[in-house]
Design a protein around this motif. Sequence first.
Motif, PDB file in Angstrom:
ATOM      1  N   LEU A  12       1.071  -1.156   0.247  1.00 23.18           N
ATOM      2  CA  LEU A  12      -0.287  -0.072  -0.013  1.00 23.18           C
ATOM      3  C   LEU A  12       0.915   1.149   0.198  1.00 23.18           C
ATOM      4  O   LEU A  12       1.669   1.324   1.039  1.00 23.18           O
ATOM      5  CB  LEU A  12      -0.821   0.033   1.204  1.00 23.18           C
ATOM      6  N   PRO A  13       1.010   1.979  -1.249  1.00 23.04           N
ATOM      7  CA  PRO A  13       1.908   3.275  -1.122  1.00 23.04           C
ATOM      8  C   PRO A  13       1.335   4.179  -0.063  1.00 23.04           C
ATOM      9  O   PRO A  13       0.227   4.480   0.434  1.00 23.04           O
ATOM     10  CB  PRO A  13       1.725   3.486  -2.524  1.00 23.04           C
ATOM     11  N   HIS A  14       2.263   4.908   0.121  1.00 25.17           N
ATOM     12  CA  HIS A  14       2.084   6.125   1.314  1.00 25.17           C
ATOM     13  C   HIS A  14       2.705   7.384   0.790  1.00 25.17           C
ATOM     14  O   HIS A  14       3.544   7.237   0.113  1.00 25.17           O
ATOM     15  CB  HIS A  14       2.466   5.610   2.657  1.00 25.17           C
ATOM     16  N   GLY A  15       2.044   8.392   0.979  1.00 23.06           N
ATOM     17  CA  GLY A  15       2.637   9.696   0.498  1.00 23.06           C
ATOM     18  C   GLY A  15       1.150  10.602   0.070  1.00 23.06           C
ATOM     19  O   GLY A  15       0.057  10.284   0.833  1.00 23.06           O
ATOM     20  N   ASP A  16       1.450  11.621  -0.747  1.00 18.44           N
ATOM     21  CA  ASP A  16       0.339  12.813  -0.563  1.00 18.44           C
ATOM     22  C   ASP A  16      -0.522  12.456  -2.210  1.00 18.44           C
ATOM     23  O   ASP A  16      -1.439  13.072  -2.205  1.00 18.44           O
ATOM     24  CB  ASP A  16       0.760  13.853  -0.737  1.00 18.44           C
ATOM     25  N   GLY A  17      -0.350  11.248  -2.862  1.00 24.39           N
ATOM     26  CA  GLY A  17      -1.000  11.184  -4.133  1.00 24.39           C
ATOM     27  C   GLY A  17      -2.341  10.384  -3.825  1.00 24.39           C
ATOM     28  O   GLY A  17      -2.540   9.772  -2.776  1.00 24.39           O
ATOM     29  N   GLU A  18      -3.121  10.331  -4.787  1.00 22.79           N
ATOM     30  CA  GLU A  18      -4.574   9.770  -4.741  1.00 22.79           C
ATOM     31  C   GLU A  18      -4.569   8.241  -4.449  1.00 22.79           C
ATOM     32  O   GLU A  18      -3.611   7.571  -5.080  1.00 22.79           O
ATOM     33  CB  GLU A  18      -5.078   9.792  -5.994  1.00 22.79           C
ATOM     34  N   GLY A  19      -5.160   7.556  -3.530  1.00 19.88           N
ATOM     35  CA  GLY A  19      -4.933   6.216  -3.219  1.00 19.88           C
ATOM     36  C   GLY A  19      -3.663   5.879  -2.311  1.00 19.88           C
ATOM     37  O   GLY A  19      -3.494   4.517  -1.714  1.00 19.88           O
ATOM     38  N   CYS A  20      -2.951   6.812  -1.858  1.00 21.00           N
ATOM     39  CA  CYS A  20      -1.823   6.533  -0.990  1.00 21.00           C
ATOM     40  C   CYS A  20      -2.346   6.973   0.723  1.00 21.00           C
ATOM     41  O   CYS A  20      -3.177   7.870   0.782  1.00 21.00           O
ATOM     42  CB  CYS A  20      -0.706   7.392  -1.348  1.00 21.00           C
ATOM     43  N   ILE A  21      -1.734   6.165   1.280  1.00 18.86           N
ATOM     44  CA  ILE A  21      -2.079   6.611   2.793  1.00 18.86           C
ATOM     45  C   ILE A  21      -1.045   7.618   3.546  1.00 18.86           C
ATOM     46  O   ILE A  21       0.307   7.509   3.171  1.00 18.86           O
ATOM     47  CB  ILE A  21      -1.995   5.243   3.914  1.00 18.86           C
ATOM     48  N   PRO A  22      -1.363   8.871   3.979  1.00 22.89           N
ATOM     49  CA  PRO A  22      -0.833   9.718   4.554  1.00 22.89           C
ATOM     50  C   PRO A  22       0.631   9.199   5.240  1.00 22.89           C
ATOM     51  O   PRO A  22       0.102   8.379   6.171  1.00 22.89           O
ATOM     52  CB  PRO A  22      -1.645  10.802   5.251  1.00 22.89           C
TER      53      PRO A  22
END
Length: 438
Positions: A12-22
Amino acid sequence: MPAYSVREWETLPHGDGEGCIPPPLAQRLVALAKASSFAGRGGGGVLEDRRHDLRARGVVGVLAVPGCTLEILPKIDVGEKEGSAQETREIRKRLVHMLAVALDLKIQTGRMTDLDWQRETLLEILIRIFCDKLTEAVRRGMPRRYTLHDDDLPTLRGSLDIPRQFTRHLANPGRLACRYDELSEDIALNRIMKATIAHLAGMSRNATNVQRLRELAFVYADVAEVQVPALRWDDVVIDRTNSAWQELFGMAQLFLRNRYQTTSAGSGQGAALLFEMNALFEEYIGRLVARALAGSEFRVTLQGGRLFCLTSLDDDRAVFQTKPDILIWRAGQVAHVIDTKWKRISDRIDDPKQGVSQADVYQMMAYAHLYKAPRLTLLYPHHAGLGDEEGIRARFRVTGQETLLETASFDISTGADLLDRVRGRILTGIEEMSPALP
């Protein structure tokens, strides 16, 4: 509150993009996963932070922290579009089914709609089922038992405790040291139910579930509050007078004290309900094998045997104990050893090992030597890459012996004809290969 979902061994990607977890929420989830009891058992990688994404490893369930919930589901091919709500729904159903079989529960899910299965996490689904069953049970009446009381009263009730009367009330004959039985709801079973309600109230993020748990807590207001470690599970006796509570008692154990599960709540970090898939798959298959052979001349033991591989020459001490997942006995001898592995094997023509690890084969060699079984099976979950048919994938003969080693797969995506499938696909031919009856 945002809810995220991921399959075990996926990322599960994290970051600020859509579908990402902060990233701050990702850090909270990782901290909670590290605090789980799996971390102390060599399973610290429940949730692995790989710089740009999170990766779930070998466990399924729910992690809930302030701000978000993460649901980890097993990789089960259920015949629906990958990543769709329909696939998630069917996987949740299969996971609840596995838990029911493993814990020998008859979990009824008839009130759950397809929409409920799609929009609620595994945790909230289990809490809802528990609330439904407990509400129905308390409407019929809470279980009560006679409990012994010692009390000082102005009139005699029950019998007089003579030693206490003459030591405590010798100078005050107006008080009587009484011993009597009283029908009470403040018993071990109800204390466990109250502890379960409180535990789940600290974990649920669903407003309807929280409200129902509050209502149930009010019903149990007169029952003593006992912390989970101090609950007296062995004091619970399920008999014909309270048999309707058997399933609720099993669900309480599911939430509070399971060997392949870890829960934590109220620590400030969040709450977790996690299941180790290796152990869950093992228990699930073991229960099915035991049911499939019930009433036959075969006897099934789970995690039995416990023979040692070596004996020390210095002090005769036995070391390296074995614990085969499933032993099938006939006439006092082991007829079949089954070891389950929650791994995906391949069906590649260019790979004669089919993804089976060498360590697993060595383990089965030790079982062949110690338990003298004519048949050994390494059993894996079936998946679409193996084709349409579950069952025996390959058969080998142990070099220099008559012992057979099989690899096999079992399809957990369907609950149809379970016992017939176990007999026909996994245990086929067991009578011919077993030690002869005397």
